[in-house]
Design a protein around this motif. Structure first.
Motif, mmCIF file in Angstrom:
data_model
loop_
_atom_site.group_PDB
_atom_site.id
_atom_site.type_symbol
_atom_site.label_atom_id
_atom_site.label_comp_id
_atom_site.label_asym_id
_atom_site.label_seq_id
_atom_site.Cartn_x
_atom_site.Cartn_y
_atom_site.Cartn_z
ATOM 1 N N ARG A 1 -36.830 -97.231 -35.443
ATOM 2 C CA ARG A 1 -37.108 -96.248 -36.507
ATOM 3 C C ARG A 1 -35.839 -95.947 -37.308
ATOM 4 O O ARG A 1 -35.860 -95.927 -38.539
ATOM 5 N N LYS A 2 -34.740 -95.705 -36.605
ATOM 6 C CA LYS A 2 -33.477 -95.402 -37.294
ATOM 7 C C LYS A 2 -33.016 -96.571 -38.148
ATOM 8 O O LYS A 2 -32.477 -96.377 -39.243
ATOM 9 N N SER B 1 -43.945 -97.512 -37.138
ATOM 10 C CA SER B 1 -44.004 -96.058 -37.305
ATOM 11 C C SER B 1 -43.144 -95.600 -38.486
ATOM 12 O O SER B 1 -43.577 -94.794 -39.314
ATOM 13 N N GLU B 2 -41.932 -96.121 -38.561
ATOM 14 C CA GLU B 2 -41.037 -95.692 -39.650
ATOM 15 C C GLU B 2 -41.479 -96.254 -40.992
ATOM 16 O O GLU B 2 -41.345 -95.585 -42.023
ATOM 17 N N ALA C 1 -44.137 -93.895 -42.025
ATOM 18 C CA ALA C 1 -43.580 -92.590 -42.395
ATOM 19 C C ALA C 1 -42.951 -92.617 -43.784
ATOM 20 O O ALA C 1 -42.880 -91.589 -44.455
ATOM 21 N N ARG C 2 -42.545 -93.774 -44.227
ATOM 22 C CA ARG C 2 -41.905 -93.916 -45.539
ATOM 23 C C ARG C 2 -42.835 -94.546 -46.572
ATOM 24 O O ARG C 2 -42.388 -94.955 -47.635
ATOM 25 N N ALA D 1 -35.196 -96.639 -41.200
ATOM 26 C CA ALA D 1 -34.831 -95.502 -42.046
ATOM 27 C C ALA D 1 -33.550 -95.789 -42.820
ATOM 28 O O ALA D 1 -33.460 -95.527 -44.025
ATOM 29 N N GLY E 1 -41.769 -98.665 -33.110
ATOM 30 C CA GLY E 1 -40.822 -97.893 -33.912
ATOM 31 C C GLY E 1 -40.723 -98.414 -35.337
ATOM 32 O O GLY E 1 -40.675 -97.641 -36.297
ATOM 33 N N TYR E 2 -40.698 -99.711 -35.463
ATOM 34 C CA TYR E 2 -40.643 -100.370 -36.776
ATOM 35 C C TYR E 2 -41.845 -99.968 -37.628
ATOM 36 O O TYR E 2 -41.708 -99.489 -38.748
#
Length: 168
Positions: free
Chosen positions: A106-107, A141-142, A145-146, A110, A138-139
């Protein structure tokens, strides 16, 4: 072999920072690759490194071998009880650092999105290894989210391309 130069700039930078941080705490680093070479199994290479560390008088080890690799971690503990494992080794009462790979993915997404990137790819080995599943979660999900649509063509799974890590 241990003096062989690191050819990847990112890895070289990370190893340098690890060495600097270890020196700040009065320690030295000895980094040995456990990846097999031709005609050698992963487990054999791991065992060779355990023997080498014992021979060199190493008094503490960060074992950054993923849990899904098949090797005898108990043998490592018999030779050197001062081990911190990266990932859960499946052995009770040992020190282990369990990375949050979903958060790391995710980070990473981001960071790239904040730099204006919209076609962000992920390369992973497998869909079945739990740590790789976490990276994909995580990939995705982010990306969501974006408001970046998931594009299946930007997810490269090595095993699906006939590539694999020889763990035999």
């Amino acid at each position: 072999e241990l003096a062989r130069p690191v050819r990847c700039g990112v890895n070289a930078m990370l190893l340098q920072q690890l060495d600097v941080e270890a020196a700040r705490h009065g320690c030295q680093t000895l980094i040995a690759n456990t990846l097999p070479v031709k005609d050698e199994s992963y487990a054999d290479r791991f065992d060779q490194r355990v023997d080498e560390f014992a021979h060199r008088g190493v008094d503490g080890i960060l074992c950054a071998v993923h849990a899904w690799h098949k090797c005898d971690r108990s043998a490592l503990l018999r030779v050197q009880p001062n081990v911190v494992f990266y990932d859960d080794p499946g052995i009770s009462n040992v020190a282990a650092v369990i990375p949050d790979l979903a958060a790391a993915a995710r980070k990473s997404v981001a960071y790239l999105a904040e730099k204006g990137r919209r076609r962000i790819a992920l390369v992973t080995l497998s869909r079945t290894i739990p740590s790789h599943q976490d990276r994909v979660k995580g990939y995705r999900s982010e990306l969501a989210a974006r408001d970046i649509p998931f594009d299946r063509s930007l997810l490269f799974v090595a095993e699906e391309q006939g590539l694999s890590f020889d763990d035999s």
